[in-house]
Design an enzyme around this catalytic site. Structure first.
Site, PDB file in Angstrom:
ATOM      1  N   GLU A 195     -20.373 -48.830 -53.642  1.00  0.00           N
ATOM      2  CA  GLU A 195     -20.380 -47.984 -52.432  1.00  0.00           C
ATOM      3  C   GLU A 195     -21.737 -48.042 -51.724  1.00  0.00           C
ATOM      4  O   GLU A 195     -21.798 -48.056 -50.490  1.00  0.00           O
ATOM      5  CB  GLU A 195     -20.022 -46.534 -52.783  1.00  0.00           C
ATOM      6  CG  GLU A 195     -18.661 -46.336 -53.471  1.00  0.00           C
ATOM      7  CD  GLU A 195     -17.492 -46.913 -52.684  1.00  0.00           C
ATOM      8  OE1 GLU A 195     -17.591 -47.052 -51.449  1.00  0.00           O
ATOM      9  OE2 GLU A 195     -16.470 -47.258 -53.308  1.00  0.00           O
TER      10      GLU A 195
ATOM     11  N   ASP B 288     -19.132 -55.750 -53.575  1.00  0.00           N
ATOM     12  CA  ASP B 288     -19.049 -56.175 -54.978  1.00  0.00           C
ATOM     13  C   ASP B 288     -20.276 -57.004 -55.353  1.00  0.00           C
ATOM     14  O   ASP B 288     -20.861 -56.824 -56.424  1.00  0.00           O
ATOM     15  CB  ASP B 288     -17.789 -57.027 -55.209  1.00  0.00           C
ATOM     16  CG  ASP B 288     -16.529 -56.163 -55.370  1.00  0.00           C
ATOM     17  OD1 ASP B 288     -16.672 -54.924 -55.494  1.00  0.00           O
ATOM     18  OD2 ASP B 288     -15.427 -56.729 -55.368  1.00  0.00           O
TER      19      ASP B 288
HETATM   20 ZN   LIG Z   1     -15.361 -50.904 -51.120  1.00  0.00          ZN
END
Ligand SMILES: [Zn+2]
Length: 412
Positions: free
Chosen positions: A276, A357
């Site tokens: 996040e 990611d």
């Molecule tokens: Zn995400």
């Protein structure tokens, strides 16, 4: 001419319905296929049987609700339902703004009422059966009521303001309306968590303890303020877990579901958080906002060209063009364009997921994110083998398999 427009509208509705169902069909055809090695062990046999049953049930239910909505909308055009509601609205109110508010109020309220049995079934039968549902009837009813009140105030207020601008400025209407919508969007992006979410959920700062300490270390390392991390009581409605980044500037925040914290180990939670924070570092919220503002400007400009066009209103069975009837006709005519734009948007959003990611893998570790994503899929009974075309058109996140493959490239 208005007959041509009528048939264009019907064609768009039918094509959209057929295409959606075709994608659904492709997706179900992929059910029961052999899992690639990377995806083995996420579900045990019993859980996988449950997942497949859940997917099948959701598919069947989606077909029923989709067909129902399609038939209702089709009937609204074929039997001039919008003209009927329009005449009711003008009978009650003689002022254009009031008539528009009544028009959309009646349509939204009626559509919520006729689809309510479906959402009751979804929440209290399907989700209940698979152990997801935590929503009490009281919460369900309150959610509806709050949704209506907020929708009336915010949606109604914005609509009234835009029509008012239209009446005052006519030709240049789209520019002023754009400025208003832009200001509103930026305001909402910033204050959504402070103003809207509290009506539905509680958000609390992270509690003292081992988790907070672990998060603190990582947050300090990458320069994210701990004050901006909140826990939300998602367990009020569902056992499904999630996390998201939202807001702009000083109003940015990361929200972790209490259900996520319950299920994951410390390292996994930090990895999700790192993902996040990646969205924040790569400025994804800002990017989304800028793109949507550009789109809004284009939409308003095209709409301003068509709004006075009596062919549009006649296609819906209304003689004199007016703002709200124009908006309905335009909404359908524009939908193929927004369909195409949506494809690009989804692609961009999926690319952003890879970026987030990668950020988590590089600044924290890939392994705990891999195990967190696996756990999330398993807990939420996610489809492990979606059809690539279905993904291309509908998915905002890359499928688990692709994300794991990408994360593996960061493993040392
Ligand atoms: Zn995400």
């Amino acid at each position: 001419m208005h007959e041509v427009i009528f048939w264009i509208i019907i064609t768009i509705l039918v094509l959209d319905f057929v295409f959606e169902n075709y994608l659904e069909y492709l997706n179900t055809k992929r059910m029961g296929t052999k899992l690639p090695d990377e995806l083995k062990g996420i579900y045990d046999d019993e859980k996988y049987t449950k997942q497949q049953a859940y997917q099948k049930e959701n598919h069947r239910f989606g077909m029923i609700t989709g067909t129902f909505s399609f038939l209702v909308i089709l009937a609204m055009f074929v039997f001039y339902g919008f003209a009927f509601v329009d005449s009711i609205a003008w009978n009650i109110a003689s002022h254009a703004i009031l008539a528009a508010l009544l028009f959309f109020g009646i349509i939204m309220f009626a559509s919520d009422l006729i689809t309510m049995p479906f959402s009751v079934y979804d929440t209290f039968v399907i989700e209940e059966k698979y152990g997801f549902n935590k929503t009490t009837p009281k919460t369900f009813v309150l959610d509806q009521l709050k949704g209506w009140v907020l929708g009336a105030i915010i949606g109604g207020g914005l609509l009234a303001l835009i029509i008012f601008i239209y009446q005052k400025t006519q030709d240049m209407f789209w520019i002023y309306a754009w400025l208003v919508v832009a200001a509103f969007s930026i305001f909402m992006a910033m204050f959504y968590s402070n103003l809207i979410v509290p009506f539905f959920n509680k958000q609390t700062p992270l509690e003292e303890g081992q988790l907070r300490t672990a998060i603190q270390q990582f947050a300090e390392k990458v320069g994210f303020k701990l004050d901006n991390i909140f826990v939300i009581n998602g367990s009020k409605r569902s056992t499904k877990a999630n996390a998201y980044f939202t807001g702009l500037g000083a109003k940015k925040r990361i929200v972790l579901y209490d259900t996520l914290i319950e299920e994951m180990g410390t390292d996994e939670i930090v990895a999700v958080l790192a993902h996040e924070i990646g969205h924040y570092k790569k400025k994804h919220v800002m990017q989304g906002l800028v793109i949507s503002l550009i789109q809004t400007g284009i939409v308003l400009f095209i709409f301003s060209l068509l709004i006075e066009n009596s062919h549009l209103s006649k296609a819906l069975g209304v003689e004199e063009p007016n703002f709200h009837i124009g908006l309905v006709a335009f909404g359908i005519l524009y939908s193929p364009v927004s369909f195409v734009l949506g494809i690009f948007m989804n692609q961009l959003i999926r690319k952003n997921e890879y970026q987030a990611d990668a950020f988590a893998a590089q600044h924290f570790k890939p392994e705990p994110l891999i195990s967190a994503l696996k756990k999330l899929s398993q807990k939420n009974l996610s489809n492990l083998t979606p059809h690539p075309l279905y993904v291309f058109f509908n998915y905002s996140h890359p499928p688990l398999f692709e994300r794991l493959k990408h994360l593996k490239t960061f493993e040392k």
